[in-house]
Design a protein around this motif. Structure first.
Motif, short mmCIF file in Angstrom:
data_model
loop_
_atom_site.label_atom_id
_atom_site.label_comp_id
_atom_site.label_asym_id
_atom_site.label_seq_id
_atom_site.Cartn_x
_atom_site.Cartn_y
_atom_site.Cartn_z
N ILE A 1 35.06 -19.71 11.75
CA ILE A 1 34.28 -18.52 11.43
C ILE A 1 33.86 -17.88 12.74
O ILE A 1 33.38 -18.56 13.66
CB ILE A 1 33.03 -18.86 10.59
CG1 ILE A 1 33.42 -19.60 9.30
CG2 ILE A 1 32.23 -17.61 10.26
CD1 ILE A 1 34.17 -18.76 8.30
N TYR A 2 34.02 -16.55 12.85
CA TYR A 2 33.55 -15.84 14.03
C TYR A 2 33.10 -14.45 13.60
O TYR A 2 33.42 -13.96 12.52
CB TYR A 2 34.63 -15.77 15.11
CG TYR A 2 35.88 -15.02 14.70
CD1 TYR A 2 36.02 -13.65 14.97
CD2 TYR A 2 36.95 -15.68 14.08
CE1 TYR A 2 37.17 -12.98 14.61
CE2 TYR A 2 38.10 -15.01 13.71
CZ TYR A 2 38.21 -13.65 13.97
OH TYR A 2 39.33 -12.98 13.61
N GLU A 3 32.33 -13.83 14.50
CA GLU A 3 31.83 -12.49 14.25
C GLU A 3 32.66 -11.50 15.05
O GLU A 3 33.06 -11.77 16.18
CB GLU A 3 30.34 -12.35 14.63
CG GLU A 3 29.40 -13.10 13.69
CD GLU A 3 27.93 -12.78 13.98
OE1 GLU A 3 27.69 -11.98 14.91
OE2 GLU A 3 27.05 -13.33 13.28
N ALA A 4 32.83 -10.31 14.44
CA ALA A 4 33.59 -9.25 15.10
C ALA A 4 33.11 -7.92 14.54
O ALA A 4 32.18 -7.87 13.72
CB ALA A 4 35.09 -9.44 14.86
N ARG A 5 33.75 -6.82 15.01
CA ARG A 5 33.40 -5.50 14.51
C ARG A 5 34.65 -4.85 13.97
O ARG A 5 35.72 -4.89 14.57
CB ARG A 5 32.79 -4.63 15.62
CG ARG A 5 31.52 -5.22 16.20
CD ARG A 5 30.83 -4.20 17.11
NE ARG A 5 30.27 -3.08 16.38
CZ ARG A 5 29.08 -3.08 15.77
NH1 ARG A 5 28.32 -4.19 15.83
NH2 ARG A 5 28.64 -2.02 15.12
N LEU A 6 34.48 -4.23 12.79
CA LEU A 6 35.59 -3.57 12.10
C LEU A 6 35.12 -2.18 11.71
O LEU A 6 34.12 -2.04 10.97
CB LEU A 6 36.00 -4.37 10.86
CG LEU A 6 37.20 -3.82 10.07
CD1 LEU A 6 38.46 -3.80 10.95
CD2 LEU A 6 37.45 -4.65 8.82
N ALA A 7 35.80 -1.17 12.25
CA ALA A 7 35.43 0.22 12.01
C ALA A 7 33.99 0.48 12.45
O ALA A 7 33.24 1.21 11.80
CB ALA A 7 35.63 0.60 10.54
N GLY A 8 33.59 -0.16 13.54
CA GLY A 8 32.25 0.04 14.07
C GLY A 8 31.16 -0.72 13.36
O GLY A 8 29.98 -0.55 13.70
N LYS A 9 31.47 -1.56 12.39
CA LYS A 9 30.46 -2.31 11.63
C LYS A 9 30.66 -3.80 11.86
O LYS A 9 31.79 -4.27 11.99
CB LYS A 9 30.56 -2.00 10.15
CG LYS A 9 30.27 -0.53 9.82
CD LYS A 9 30.38 -0.27 8.32
CE LYS A 9 30.06 1.18 8.00
NZ LYS A 9 30.16 1.46 6.53
#
Length: 469
Positions: A123-131
């Motif tokens: 599990i990791y965090e990222a940004r998709l379409a600025g969110k």
């Protein structure tokens, strides 16, 4: 000192409410922040668990066939993933990892420092379409032994649902706490109002005393009140008692002065009137002699009254050598004693320290020596003596004159009482001595001397070891 025009401060009730409600508000806000963090943590755990299950399920739908892939992803499952527009779930299948094969969008790759092992979801965090989104990743191996390949499955979910869950949890937690806090505030207000009622009763009792003379003020009575209010009422009662005593002493002084000065002043007026009518020089001289004697007696009386008033004031005790003081006063009276044919001497300690008021002790010695010289008579002896007892100093003046009768001894310290009709006395000397002894925490006593005469003794406390240190 309170300045004129300055607005009054907060009432005691408001201050108590402020100091009780302010910590409650701070704790409520701190609880809200803590609850928000806890809710986010639990929502994040729920999302991670859901993403892990989704990525495993999606990975099971991708079946390797030889060197190819068979994706068995029914439309119904895809519709379930994409049914919530506000919380859309993105998925992507790539093989080799990063090369798009299947999905509803291009998902961000994992951070470079993330170590990926086949068969273990990450599990990791990222940004998709600025969110911000949470992404679950699972890689599996497939293919022939001589031509191994790897498949990557990713499922992403936005954090909108996490924040919504956290808001709902915080609201469910804080709203009841807010209601309970408001109820607690009402109860505290009622409790403070009830607890301050004794102060209102104290204020009412003090208000009822407005307009009364200070000497007629009764003590404050509070039968049911907290200990602090009882202490306050006791302090006010002590103040009222001190004021009553002070006013009583002032009134008694004025009455004594008016009573005692009336007679000599009337005598002075009558003697001056008679002197004005005299034509004979010798008779006029006799009248003027009586006027002079009356004026001296009046001056002596005024001096004694002022001394008595001074002894009734507050006394500031300071360290002093009472033996040296007694010798000094005795020397001052030596010339008058010699003129009267009286032997005046000193016996006792060379030095003896105690705590006292030098001016008042000097006044008491002056009164005792003056009385002894006045009433002992020519050819007698007067002795000033200072002796040490274990915890007291004995200051004595003894003469071998006629003394007092046995039944007169108890009246010696009464104000304006006189055992002799000899002119010059006013009956205040020994009363002043007794008052001075009392102000020093001691006592005054009178005794018949042997074989004749009078002994007046002041017993004054000596300082303890702690006071001498």
């Amino acid at each position: 000192m309170k300045q004129a025009g300055r607005p009054p401060g907060l009432s005691l009730k408001r201050q108590l409410l402020l100091w009780l409600l302010l910590p409650q508000l701070v704790l409520w806000l701190a609880g809200g922040v803590l609850a928000w963090r806890v809710a986010l943590n639990y929502a994040e755990k729920g999302i991670d668990q859901s993403l892990t299950q989704s990525v495993r399920s999606l990975a099971r739908q991708v079946k390797p066939i030889g060197s190819g892939l068979l994706v068995d992803f029914p439309r119904a499952a895809q519709d379930i993933l994409e049914q919530d527009p506000t919380d859309r779930v993105g998925y992507m299948v790539s093989s080799p990892p990063g090369r798009f094969v299947l999905g509803n969008g291009q998902l961000p790759p994992p951070p470079p420092e993330l170590i990926i092992e086949a068969g273990e979801p990450l599990i990791y965090e990222a940004r998709l379409a600025g969110k911000p989104v949470r992404v679950a990743l699972l890689e599996v191996n497939y293919g022939e032994a001589d031509s191994p390949q790897r498949l990557r499955v990713q499922v992403a979910k936005s954090l909108a649902v996490q924040q919504r869950i956290a808001r709902e949890l915080v609201a469910d937690m804080l709203l009841p706490l807010l209601v309970l806090g408001l109820l607690l505030g009402v109860l505290m207000y009622a409790g403070i109002t009830r607890g301050l009622r004794p102060l209102k009763r104290l204020e009412a009792q003090l208000g009822d005393r407005t307009g009364r003379t200070l000497t007629a003020l009764p003590p404050i009575e509070l039968k049911e009140a907290p200990q602090e209010v009882h202490s306050l009422a006791a302090a006010v009662n002590q103040l009222l008692d001190a004021v009553r005593r002070s006013l009583g002493q002032e009134k008694r002084f004025l009455n004594d002065a008016a009573h005692q000065l009336r007679t000599p002043l009337a005598g002075l007026v009558s003697q001056t009137e008679l002197a004005l009518q005299e034509s004979d020089l010798q008779a006029l001289k006799e009248r003027l002699g009586k006027v002079h004697a009356g004026a001296l007696r009046s001056a002596h009386l005024v001096h004694q009254l002022l001394s008595l008033a001074r002894t009734e004031a507050e006394v500031s005790l300071q360290p002093l050598d009472v033996a040296a003081l007694a010798r000094e006063v005795a020397r001052e009276w030596t010339r008058r004693a010699l003129a009267a044919g009286i032997d005046l001497g000193y016996e006792g300690e060379d030095t003896l320290a105690l705590h006292g008021e030098k001016l008042l002790l000097r006044e008491s010695l002056n009164n005792l020596i003056e009385n002894a010289l006045h009433y002992a008579g020519q050819g007698t002896a007067v002795t000033v003596r200072v002796r040490r007892e274990p915890d007291h100093c004995l200051l004595e003046v003894e003469d071998n004159g006629p003394g007092l009768r046995e039944n007169d001894l108890p009246h010696a310290f009464e104000r304006f009482w006189r055992a002799s009709e000899l002119p010059g006395g006013c009956g205040l000397g020994l009363a002043i001595v007794a008052e001075i002894a009392q102000r020093h925490g001691g006592t005054a006593s009178v005794h018949a001397a042997q074989p004749s005469g009078l002994l007046v003794r002041l017993s004054l406390p000596l300082p303890g070891p702690k006071d001498r240190a």
